[in-house]
Write a protein that holds these residues in place. Structure first.
Motif, short mmCIF file in Angstrom:
data_model
loop_
_atom_site.label_atom_id
_atom_site.label_comp_id
_atom_site.label_asym_id
_atom_site.label_seq_id
_atom_site.Cartn_x
_atom_site.Cartn_y
_atom_site.Cartn_z
N GLU A 8 45.94 45.77 42.42
CA GLU A 8 45.99 44.36 42.00
C GLU A 8 47.44 43.93 42.47
O GLU A 8 48.15 44.72 42.84
CB GLU A 8 46.02 44.28 40.32
CG GLU A 8 44.83 44.77 39.79
CD GLU A 8 44.86 44.83 38.15
OE1 GLU A 8 46.03 44.59 37.83
OE2 GLU A 8 43.98 45.08 37.50
N ILE A 9 47.55 42.57 42.51
CA ILE A 9 48.78 41.89 43.05
C ILE A 9 49.86 42.45 42.18
O ILE A 9 51.00 42.77 42.72
CB ILE A 9 48.73 40.42 43.10
CG1 ILE A 9 47.74 39.91 44.17
CG2 ILE A 9 50.08 39.86 43.05
CD1 ILE A 9 48.29 40.32 45.51
N SER A 15 48.88 49.74 52.90
CA SER A 15 48.77 48.28 53.26
C SER A 15 49.11 47.90 54.71
O SER A 15 49.86 48.92 55.45
CB SER A 15 49.83 47.71 52.29
OG SER A 15 49.35 47.65 51.03
N ARG A 62 45.80 32.26 51.63
CA ARG A 62 45.57 33.72 51.79
C ARG A 62 46.79 34.28 52.52
O ARG A 62 47.27 35.37 52.78
CB ARG A 62 44.36 34.06 52.75
CG ARG A 62 42.94 33.91 52.11
CD ARG A 62 41.96 34.73 53.08
NE ARG A 62 41.47 33.85 54.23
CZ ARG A 62 40.63 32.93 54.22
NH1 ARG A 62 39.92 32.61 52.84
NH2 ARG A 62 40.51 32.30 55.13
N ALA A 119 48.16 35.31 48.61
CA ALA A 119 46.93 36.10 48.72
C ALA A 119 46.44 36.78 47.39
O ALA A 119 47.24 36.97 46.67
CB ALA A 119 47.02 37.10 49.70
N GLU A 120 45.21 36.86 47.02
CA GLU A 120 44.86 37.44 45.71
C GLU A 120 44.54 38.99 46.06
O GLU A 120 44.32 39.53 45.11
CB GLU A 120 43.50 36.66 45.31
CG GLU A 120 43.77 35.22 44.82
CD GLU A 120 42.57 34.57 44.42
OE1 GLU A 120 41.61 35.06 44.32
OE2 GLU A 120 42.73 33.48 44.09
N ASP A 121 44.13 39.07 46.90
CA ASP A 121 43.92 40.79 47.45
C ASP A 121 45.15 41.45 47.98
O ASP A 121 45.66 41.25 49.03
CB ASP A 121 42.74 40.63 48.56
CG ASP A 121 42.36 42.06 48.92
OD1 ASP A 121 42.78 43.12 48.21
OD2 ASP A 121 41.36 42.31 49.85
N LYS A 157 45.38 44.17 49.13
CA LYS A 157 45.32 44.92 50.52
C LYS A 157 45.58 44.23 51.51
O LYS A 157 45.40 45.03 52.73
CB LYS A 157 43.78 45.69 50.47
CG LYS A 157 43.40 46.36 49.33
CD LYS A 157 42.26 47.15 49.23
CE LYS A 157 41.90 48.13 47.98
NZ LYS A 157 42.00 47.18 46.97
N THR A 158 45.50 42.96 51.74
CA THR A 158 45.90 41.87 52.96
C THR A 158 47.27 41.64 52.97
O THR A 158 47.64 41.07 53.96
CB THR A 158 44.87 40.88 52.92
OG1 THR A 158 45.51 39.91 51.87
CG2 THR A 158 43.60 41.20 52.58
#
Length: 229
Positions: free
Chosen positions: A70-71, A87, A128, A132-134, A136-137
Motif C-alpha cells: 500500500e502507499i 520497487s 500516475r 500513483a495509487e499503486d 509498486k510503480t
C-alpha cells in the motif's frame, strides 16, 4: 658405622668378674625420601576471551523482504526503517513517479496528498506520475513533515456544523525525497507554510488551532526537477 658404648661394671665379692652391656649407636641410615613423579594434570580449560562481544545490531534502513503493498507502506522509507528493493529505481527516461506523504502531527502517520498536482493536469496519466495509487510503480516518496509553528496569522470562522473560531498559525515544514528502491535521499529542503488563507475544510483539534500549509505551487516547484528530468 655403628658406635659401641661400653659400660664396665665391677663387683667385688671376693672374686673379680666383669659383665659387659653393649648399646647400639644412633647413626642409622635416614629413611628414603618418597619419589616425586611428574603431574599428569592438564589444568583448567582456558577462560573465554573477555573482549568478545555480540555482533552489533545493523544501523540504518533495512531492505524489506516484501514489496510495498500500500502507499502507506512508504512511510517506512520516510522514517528510515525500510526500503523496497522490489520497487523500480529512479533511473532511465523521465517522468519518475512520486508519492507525496504529508505528516500533520509530529510522530503521526502520514497521509497521501492526491490533489496538489492539479496544475500539471487532471488525466489518469498525470495522476500516475504525481499521485500513483499503486506503490509498486512509485520510484520516489516525498515526505513532508511539519517541524515547527509560529505566531498567529489570523482567526478563521466556520459555521458548519456549528459556529466556531479557529486560530491559524505560521508553520515550517521539512520536505525529504527518497528513492523507494534504495532509501537514498534525493532532496532535503525546508519550506515555509506559504498558504496562509483560512482553509475551506479543516480537521479541528481540541486546541482549536490550525496551521498554514505549503502551497501546491511550492510543492510542485520543489519536486518538478526530480520528476521530469
Amino acid at each position: 658405622m655403628v658406635t659401641l658404648g661400653v659400660l664396665l661394671l665391677l663387683a667385688c665379692t671376693g672374686l673379680v668378674g666383669g659383665a659387659f652391656l653393649l648399646r647400639a649407636g644412633a647413626d642409622d641410615p635416614a629413611e628414603p625420601v618418597p619419589a616425586t613423579w611428574p603431574s599428569t594434570t592438564t589444568g583448567s580449560p582456558p577462560a573465554p576471551d573477555p573482549t568478545g562481544s555480540a555482533e552489533p545490531a545493523p544501523q540504518g534502513p533495512q531492505a524489506s523482504d516484501f514489496a510495498a503493498a500500500e502507499i502507506t507502506d512508504l512511510n517506512n522509507v520516510c522514517d528510515g526503517v525500510l526500503y523496497y528493493p522490489q520497487s523500480p529505481k529512479r533511473a532511465g527516461k523521465a517522468p519518475h513517479p512520486v508519492a507525496l506523504l504529508i505528516g500533520d502531527t509530529p510522530g503521526g502517520q502520514r497521509r497521501q496528498d492526491n490533489g496538489y498536482y492539479y496544475d500539471e493536469g487532471l488525466s489518469k496519466q498525470v495522476e500516475r506520475i504525481w499521485a500513483a495509487e499503486d506503490p509498486k510503480t512509485v520510484q520516489m516518496v516525498a515526505c513532508l513533515d511539519r517541524v515547527s509553528t509560529g505566531a498567529t496569522i489570523r482567526k478563521c470562522r466556520y459555521d458548519d456544523p456549528k459556529p466556531d473560531t479557529l486560530t491559524l498559525l505560521k508553520a515550517t515544514y521539512r520536505l525529504r525525497v527518497h528513492e523507494v528502491a534504495t532509501g537514498r535521499r534525493l532532496l532535503d529542503k525546508t519550506l515555509g507554510g506559504d498558504d496562509q488563507a483560512c482553509p475551506y475544510v479543516v480537521l479541528v483539534g481540541a486546541d482549536k488551532k490550525i496551521y498554514a500549509e505549503v502551497s501546491d505551487r511550492s510543492l510542485l516547484a520543489a519536486l518538478r526537477n526530480l520528476v521530469k528530468r
